[in-house]
Design a protein around this motif. Structure first.
Motif, PDB file in Angstrom:
ATOM      1  N   ILE A   1      -6.996  -1.217  -4.668  1.00 59.40           N
ATOM      2  CA  ILE A   1      -5.783  -0.591  -4.146  1.00 59.40           C
ATOM      3  C   ILE A   1      -6.079   0.240  -2.895  1.00 59.40           C
ATOM      4  CG2 ILE A   1      -4.044   1.169  -4.656  1.00 59.40           C
ATOM      5  CD1 ILE A   1      -4.088   0.165  -7.558  1.00 59.40           C
ATOM      6  N   ASP A   2      -7.191   0.958  -2.918  1.00 57.74           N
ATOM      7  CA  ASP A   2      -7.531   1.851  -1.798  1.00 57.74           C
ATOM      8  C   ASP A   2      -8.053   1.104  -0.577  1.00 57.74           C
ATOM      9  OD1 ASP A   2      -6.750   4.197  -2.935  1.00 57.74           O
ATOM     10  OD2 ASP A   2      -8.744   4.766  -3.664  1.00 57.74           O
ATOM     11  N   ASN A   3      -8.909   0.111  -0.818  1.00 56.09           N
ATOM     12  CA  ASN A   3      -9.661  -0.472   0.291  1.00 56.09           C
ATOM     13  C   ASN A   3      -9.338  -1.926   0.633  1.00 56.09           C
ATOM     14  OD1 ASN A   3     -11.234   1.968   0.468  1.00 56.09           O
ATOM     15  ND2 ASN A   3     -12.332   1.274  -1.365  1.00 56.09           N
ATOM     16  N   ASP A   4      -8.711  -2.651  -0.288  1.00 52.09           N
ATOM     17  CA  ASP A   4      -8.509  -4.085  -0.022  1.00 52.09           C
ATOM     18  C   ASP A   4      -7.261  -4.588  -0.742  1.00 52.09           C
ATOM     19  OD1 ASP A   4      -9.081  -6.494   1.100  1.00 52.09           O
ATOM     20  OD2 ASP A   4     -10.657  -7.048  -0.320  1.00 52.09           O
TER      21      ASP A   4
ATOM     22  N   ASP B   1       3.997   4.086  -7.465  1.00 51.57           N
ATOM     23  CA  ASP B   1       5.428   4.348  -7.639  1.00 51.57           C
ATOM     24  C   ASP B   1       6.201   3.044  -7.488  1.00 51.57           C
ATOM     25  OD1 ASP B   1       5.095   7.141  -7.953  1.00 51.57           O
ATOM     26  OD2 ASP B   1       4.918   7.364  -5.774  1.00 51.57           O
ATOM     27  N   ILE B   2       7.051   2.759  -8.463  1.00 49.03           N
ATOM     28  CA  ILE B   2       7.773   1.479  -8.489  1.00 49.03           C
ATOM     29  C   ILE B   2       9.245   1.725  -8.796  1.00 49.03           C
ATOM     30  CG2 ILE B   2       7.939  -0.797  -9.597  1.00 49.03           C
ATOM     31  CD1 ILE B   2       4.978  -0.304 -10.525  1.00 49.03           C
TER      32      ILE B   2
ATOM     33  N   LYS C   1       0.833  -1.213   0.000  1.00 50.45           N
ATOM     34  CA  LYS C   1       0.000   0.000   0.000  1.00 50.45           C
ATOM     35  C   LYS C   1       0.869   1.266   0.000  1.00 50.45           C
ATOM     36  CE  LYS C   1      -4.218   1.747   0.322  1.00 50.45           C
ATOM     37  NZ  LYS C   1      -5.013   1.688   1.565  1.00 50.45           N
ATOM     38  N   SER C   2       2.100   1.137   0.516  1.00 55.25           N
ATOM     39  CA  SER C   2       2.992   2.301   0.586  1.00 55.25           C
ATOM     40  C   SER C   2       3.449   2.769  -0.795  1.00 55.25           C
ATOM     41  CB  SER C   2       4.215   1.982   1.450  1.00 55.25           C
ATOM     42  OG  SER C   2       4.981   0.935   0.868  1.00 55.25           O
TER      43      SER C   2
END
Length: 414
Positions: free
Chosen positions: A306-309, A283-284, A269-270
């Motif tokens: 991505i946002d919630n799960d 960002d990768i 998530k970071s």
């Protein structure tokens, strides 16, 4: 005591090699040249020794007797220590008996290579030097080179690496090891690296290695692309287990960001952020080349994941297994031809339903192919996928421009 025998393989009217053989503790028959030779008419097949009272022939018999005793002692020592007794072991014992070369003589490939691998491992552990995957490739090459030496029953020196050797080794990789030409070329590139290292260390190296160029890959490529319609099938699929729910999330993210699976499965998530305009970015820092890139996400369903799960960690192997099952359940079963591993773990050309051939490596290619056909500029796609050359990118997605396409592309600038 092992039953150690000797024989000739040729009846030619000239001096021919004497071979030593015995059955190892694990019941494998081992055989190699002793380095001694004799004219067949001077050899007793029954006694497995030379015949006659000639001092030279008697000396050969004495040497064979001493060699038998030496091998027997080494078998007992190795068996006690748990050392693998194979053809490579036998070749080393023969070399040791005849003092053919010092075990650590750097003029010999395997001796120098062994020290080279130990050095790059230490450097890697110290946080410098090459990556773990590069070390793994060198270890694989070391094993192949060692097996090749056992096959030809010769220890190779750097000054012997000429075009004949390179071509023979390449052919052996293809015919005996059943390597694809791409894998064989990678081994030859590692050989070139090793020769450069040896030369820079003062070892005499045949300069022929510097003229080596990778062989053209004649293998037909069978590319597997997950189409837009198949992507929609995956999106609408309802998994029956928690593991499949998690694997599906990784699949959808992978098809939307176009990264290697090694970079995909490291995401957390970071890595996600939102711009001032509310756009969602990932960002990768790509493992290969350590290039930092940003991929935007527009699909609302993927943004919700991505946002919630955000999916939890999963191993590469399990991910490959689960995603095949999901693709099968989704009905991604178009008849497809490609390479699959057989019972001997070798790639074999087969035809079957598409889900059998899909792997996590195909996500990046599918992303590049689908967005290329949507008209996204190639430089933009290359920045995301990490390709450095346009020619490599087009080969990767299997696209070849026709003459008309080239002409139409030029017309846009007129």
């Amino acid at each position: 005591m092992a039953k150690i025998g000797y024989r000739l393989k040729s009846t030619a009217n000239k001096a021919v090699s004497i071979y030593v053989n015995f059955r190892s503790p694990n019941s494998v028959m081992l055989e190699t040249k002793t380095g001694l030779s004799v004219i067949p008419t001077d050899w007793s097949k029954q006694k497995q020794r030379t015949k006659g009272r000639d001092p030279h022939l008697q000396q050969i018999n004495n040497t064979l007797n001493n060699l038998s005793a030496f091998i027997d002692v080494q078998i007992n020592i190795s068996a006690t220590n748990g050392t693998l007794i194979d053809k490579r072991w036998l070749l080393k014992i023969i070399n040791s008996f005849f003092n053919k070369f010092e075990q650590k003589d750097p003029r010999y490939l395997l001796n120098f290579f062994d020290d080279f691998i130990k050095r790059i491992i230490k450097e890697h552990e110290a946080g410098i030097g090459v990556k773990k995957s590069t070390i793994k490739g060198h270890k694989s090459f070391f094993n192949s080179l060692s097996d090749y030496e056992s096959e030809i029953e010769t220890s190779i020196r750097f000054d012997q690496i000429d075009k004949v050797f390179i071509d023979d080794f390449y052919g052996w990789l293809l015919l005996e090891r059943k390597y694809k030409s791409g894998n064989a070329n990678r081994h030859l590139n590692r050989l070139k690296t090793l020769c450069k290292e040896a030369a820079s260390s003062g070892v005499k190296v045949n300069p022929a290695y510097s003229f080596y160029k990778a062989k053209k890959d004649l293998d037909k490529k069978y590319l597997v692309i997950i189409s837009e319609s198949e992507f929609q099938k995956i999106k609408s699929f309802t998994p029956k287990s928690n593991r499949d729910v998690n694997a599906k999330k990784w699949m959808l993210i992978g098809l939307c960001i176009g990264q290697r699976v090694s970079d995909l499965l490291k995401l957390t998530k970071s890595n996600v952020r939102k711009s001032k305009d509310g756009n969602v970015y990932i960002d990768i820092t790509q493992q290969k080349g350590e290039k930092s890139i940003t991929v935007p996400i527009k699909d609302s369903e993927i943004i919700d994941i991505i946002d919630n799960d955000f999916p939890h960690k999963i191993s590469f192997q399990k991910f490959n297994d689960y995603m095949k099952e999901i693709c099968k359940d989704c009905g991604i079963d178009q008849e497809t031809t490609g390479y699959l591993k057989n019972e001997n773990n070798r790639l074999e050309l087969k035809t079957g339903p598409k889900w059998m051939f899909i792997s996590s490596h195909d996500f990046r290619r599918s992303f590049a192919t689908n967005f290329f056909h949507k008209g996204v500029p190639v430089p933009v796609l290359m920045n995301i996928t990490g390709h450095k050359r346009e020619s490599t990118f087009f080969e990767y997605i299997g696209h070849k421009f026709t003459k008309d396409e080239q002409a139409e592309a030029f017309l846009k600038y007129l």
